[in-house]
Design a protein around this motif. Structure first.
Motif, PDB file in Angstrom:
ATOM      1  N   ALA A  64       0.864  -1.086   0.027  1.00 20.32           N
ATOM      2  CA  ALA A  64       0.012  -0.090  -0.177  1.00 20.32           C
ATOM      3  C   ALA A  64       0.781   1.153  -0.034  1.00 20.32           C
ATOM      4  O   ALA A  64       1.857   1.107   0.869  1.00 20.32           O
ATOM      5  CB  ALA A  64      -0.771   0.068   1.234  1.00 20.32           C
TER       6      ALA A  64
ATOM      7  N   THR B 140      -1.387   6.291   2.287  1.00 20.94           N
ATOM      8  CA  THR B 140      -2.688   5.814   2.310  1.00 20.94           C
ATOM      9  C   THR B 140      -2.939   5.259   3.754  1.00 20.94           C
ATOM     10  O   THR B 140      -3.933   4.811   4.324  1.00 20.94           O
ATOM     11  CB  THR B 140      -2.935   5.013   1.268  1.00 20.94           C
TER      12      THR B 140
ATOM     13  N   ARG C 211      -4.645   1.114   6.067  1.00 18.55           N
ATOM     14  CA  ARG C 211      -5.169   2.164   5.162  1.00 18.55           C
ATOM     15  C   ARG C 211      -6.180   2.763   5.792  1.00 18.55           C
ATOM     16  O   ARG C 211      -6.888   2.471   6.535  1.00 18.55           O
ATOM     17  CB  ARG C 211      -5.585   1.332   3.941  1.00 18.55           C
TER      18      ARG C 211
ATOM     19  N   PHE D 120      -0.114  -3.389   8.712  1.00 16.87           N
ATOM     20  CA  PHE D 120       0.649  -3.058   7.447  1.00 16.87           C
ATOM     21  C   PHE D 120       2.005  -3.666   7.588  1.00 16.87           C
ATOM     22  O   PHE D 120       2.963  -3.441   8.678  1.00 16.87           O
ATOM     23  CB  PHE D 120       0.638  -1.880   6.696  1.00 16.87           C
TER      24      PHE D 120
ATOM     25  N   THR E 295      -1.109  -5.162   1.925  1.00 21.81           N
ATOM     26  CA  THR E 295      -2.233  -4.187   1.443  1.00 21.81           C
ATOM     27  C   THR E 295      -2.551  -3.195   2.145  1.00 21.81           C
ATOM     28  O   THR E 295      -3.140  -2.198   1.784  1.00 21.81           O
ATOM     29  CB  THR E 295      -3.479  -5.069   1.011  1.00 21.81           C
ATOM     30  N   GLY E 296      -2.542  -3.360   3.335  1.00 22.56           N
ATOM     31  CA  GLY E 296      -2.884  -2.270   4.415  1.00 22.56           C
ATOM     32  C   GLY E 296      -4.215  -2.487   4.598  1.00 22.56           C
ATOM     33  O   GLY E 296      -4.813  -1.654   5.554  1.00 22.56           O
ATOM     34  N   TYR E 297      -4.651  -3.511   4.491  1.00 29.14           N
ATOM     35  CA  TYR E 297      -6.238  -3.796   4.653  1.00 29.14           C
ATOM     36  C   TYR E 297      -6.339  -5.096   5.613  1.00 29.14           C
ATOM     37  O   TYR E 297      -7.470  -5.371   6.413  1.00 29.14           O
ATOM     38  CB  TYR E 297      -7.000  -4.298   3.434  1.00 29.14           C
TER      39      TYR E 297
ATOM     40  N   GLN F 236     -11.894  -0.625  -3.432  1.00 31.79           N
ATOM     41  CA  GLN F 236     -10.546  -1.016  -3.491  1.00 31.79           C
ATOM     42  C   GLN F 236     -10.168  -2.228  -2.900  1.00 31.79           C
ATOM     43  O   GLN F 236      -9.716  -3.060  -3.376  1.00 31.79           O
ATOM     44  CB  GLN F 236      -9.733   0.182  -3.191  1.00 31.79           C
ATOM     45  N   SER F 237     -10.662  -2.364  -1.390  1.00 27.15           N
ATOM     46  CA  SER F 237     -10.258  -3.516  -0.622  1.00 27.15           C
ATOM     47  C   SER F 237     -11.042  -4.825  -1.314  1.00 27.15           C
ATOM     48  O   SER F 237     -10.450  -5.814  -1.343  1.00 27.15           O
ATOM     49  CB  SER F 237     -10.786  -3.263   0.780  1.00 27.15           C
TER      50      SER F 237
ATOM     51  N   THR G 107      -9.229  -5.965  -4.203  1.00 24.56           N
ATOM     52  CA  THR G 107      -7.804  -6.569  -4.145  1.00 24.56           C
ATOM     53  C   THR G 107      -8.186  -7.893  -3.448  1.00 24.56           C
ATOM     54  O   THR G 107      -7.068  -8.656  -4.114  1.00 24.56           O
ATOM     55  CB  THR G 107      -7.311  -5.667  -2.948  1.00 24.56           C
TER      56      THR G 107
END
Length: 309
Positions: A134, A138, A154, A181, A219-221, A283-284, A287
């Motif tokens: 990511a 963000t 994120r 993350f 991904t930061g998710y 977005q998530s 992904t």
């Protein structure tokens, strides 16, 4: 006594004085041409006229036929000319006309899942899907580890996670963020350095840690969650026995979080009750789900059961 027919012709013609005016009256004329014309029967004149007109009529007919033939030849030539000359006069095919022209540049927005293909071209490794990092701008912190390290997600995932923590706390549940993350470099150290220290093969190490480039944490998710009142269950399958996990099972979907690797998941990844991912925006969602079928082997049993950490 001789009759008039017995008189010699020469005498009858050359002796006008004997006959006087009566001879002239009988012959009607002394002009030999007139006498010759009068001697010709009526149909003779018709033949003469026909003989005179025949060349004229024949010549005229030949002229008319010649003109008709010429006009017909010209018409046929004009009709056939476009067909024979068309290939030379027709413009070049469209590809030849446009090949040298600069084509307009069409800018296509990047697809959300475009970062799921790593530089080495492989999309799955030891059951883990590929992800890119990511962007740093963000990310925002959600917690701080004991050593001061900031745990980040994120922005959208961070807001939702903090709201979830507050809702759980209101019900006496202490949710603790263990990891959020992770960069590829962080994952590289986690994967290779520890595998050398523990004398593990990549497949063995993949059971507890994803290879760099293949962790959902990039991904930061994704976030690893523990129970603040029972830290011994952190990063362990026994976490599903805690009140924290039971609360997440009932309430996480309200905050757009889901368990990444439930039992018997289609990826063949080991069950990880602590590993949750945010799927609350376009977005998530893209992904984790877009083109997932094209990158899954379709045979989870063929994977070595790895960890998605």
């Amino acid at each position: 006594m001789p009759i008039p027919n017995d008189i010699p012709v020469a005498q009858r013609v050359s002796d006008p004085q004997k006959d006087g005016q009566s001879a002239q009256h009988k012959t009607g004329s002394t002009n030999p041409v007139m006498r010759s014309l009068r001697a010709v029967p009526w149909w003779g004149y018709g033949l003469a006229v026909i003989a005179f007109l025949t060349p004229l009529i024949t010549t005229r007919l030949l002229f008319v036929f010649s003109e008709l033939s010429h006009n017909k030849s010209v018409a046929v030539s004009q009709t056939a000319q476009p067909q024979t000359s068309q290939p030379q006069a027709s413009p070049s095919p469209l590809p030849d006309l446009t090949a040298s022209k600069p084509q307009p540049t069409v800018t296509t927005p990047p697809e959300p899942i475009a970062d799921s293909q790593p530089s080495n071209g492989a999309s799955v490794m030891f059951g883990h899907f590929a992800y890119e990092e990511a962007p740093a701008n963000t990310l925002r912190p959600i917690s701080r580890a004991g050593d001061g390290y900031e745990i980040k997600l994120r922005d959208a995932a961070a807001k939702s996670y903090l709201s979830m923590v507050e809702a759980a706390r209101a019900e006496g549940i202490d949710l603790v963020a263990i990891s959020g993350f992770r960069s590829k470099e962080d994952q590289r150290q986690l994967f290779y350095d520890i595998s050398r220290e523990r004398n593990q093969t990549p497949a063995q190490r993949a059971q507890v840690s994803a290879p760099p480039g293949y962790s959902e944490h990039h991904t930061g998710y994704a976030v690893d969650v523990g129970d603040g009142t029972n830290p011994s269950t952190n990063l362990s399958p026994s976490f599903d026995k805690t009140v924290a996990f039971q609360w997440l099972e009932k309430n996480a979907a309200r905050f757009s979080f889901e368990l990444s690797f439930p039992p018997n998941n289609s990826q063949g990844v080991m069950y990880e009750p602590w590993h949750w991912r945010f799927v609350g925006d376009d977005q998530s969602l893209a992904t984790f789900y877009k083109r997932r079928n094209s990158t899954t082997s379709g045979n989870p049993s063929s994977f070595t059961a790895p960890s998605a950490r």
